[in-house]
Motif scaffolding. Sequence first.
Motif, PDB file in Angstrom:
ATOM      1  N   TYR A  11      20.452   5.108 -31.594  1.00  0.00           N
ATOM      2  CA  TYR A  11      19.520   5.694 -30.633  1.00  0.00           C
ATOM      3  C   TYR A  11      18.256   4.849 -30.595  1.00  0.00           C
ATOM      4  N   LEU A  12      17.812   4.512 -29.412  1.00  0.00           N
ATOM      5  CA  LEU A  12      16.607   3.704 -29.194  1.00  0.00           C
ATOM      6  C   LEU A  12      16.649   2.394 -29.981  1.00  0.00           C
ATOM      7  N   GLY A  13      17.854   1.819 -30.096  1.00  0.00           N
ATOM      8  CA  GLY A  13      18.018   0.548 -30.781  1.00  0.00           C
ATOM      9  C   GLY A  13      18.138   0.660 -32.297  1.00  0.00           C
ATOM     10  N   VAL A  14      18.183   1.870 -32.817  1.00  0.00           N
ATOM     11  CA  VAL A  14      18.309   2.093 -34.261  1.00  0.00           C
ATOM     12  C   VAL A  14      19.708   2.621 -34.543  1.00  0.00           C
ATOM     13  N   THR A  15      20.406   2.001 -35.490  1.00  0.00           N
ATOM     14  CA  THR A  15      21.718   2.497 -35.900  1.00  0.00           C
ATOM     15  C   THR A  15      21.599   3.184 -37.255  1.00  0.00           C
ATOM     16  N   TYR A  16      22.525   4.100 -37.511  1.00  0.00           N
ATOM     17  CA  TYR A  16      22.467   4.928 -38.715  1.00  0.00           C
ATOM     18  C   TYR A  16      23.755   4.829 -39.509  1.00  0.00           C
ATOM     19  N   THR A  17      23.655   5.190 -40.797  1.00  0.00           N
ATOM     20  CA  THR A  17      24.824   5.249 -41.664  1.00  0.00           C
ATOM     21  C   THR A  17      24.889   6.648 -42.286  1.00  0.00           C
ATOM     22  N   SER A  18      25.918   6.865 -43.077  1.00  0.00           N
ATOM     23  CA  SER A  18      26.083   8.165 -43.741  1.00  0.00           C
ATOM     24  C   SER A  18      25.007   8.418 -44.801  1.00  0.00           C
ATOM     25  N   LYS A  19      24.167   7.442 -45.070  1.00  0.00           N
ATOM     26  CA  LYS A  19      23.060   7.596 -46.027  1.00  0.00           C
ATOM     27  C   LYS A  19      21.781   8.083 -45.350  1.00  0.00           C
TER      28      LYS A  19
END
Length: 129
Positions: free
Chosen positions: A58-66
């Motif tokens: 979202y908005l150029g930010v990616t996420y992980t399960s952490k």
Amino acid sequence: MPLVRIDLAADTTPEVVKAIGDVIYDAMTQTANVPEDDKFQIVNRHAGDELVYPAAGYLGVTYTSKIVFIQVTWSTGRTIEVKKAFYKAVADGIHGKTGIRKEDVWISLVEVNREDWSFGGGEMQYAPK
């Protein structure tokens, strides 16, 4: 007078949880003029399917399960510069102490009036004078 809610993965170790809580508290006292000993935090651990975030980012930010969701309820009145410094101090501090990616530090601020707090006893400690 902040109340901090920290939501993270169920397998997060107690040491990492403590480090996250300490970083948030330190950032509040150092950047946002929160008084000493004003440390109220609620930690919730969740199964993987209970932490929902956009897989594509979202908005150029990616996420992980952490991912760590942090919600801070505090009194209104802090400047944008103070809030930016707080966000940076939290993300940098959590990354530095735990190795969690800065991108996985998600923060939301909720601002309320000073009279919206009761610290016990059924009293409004910061009642208007």
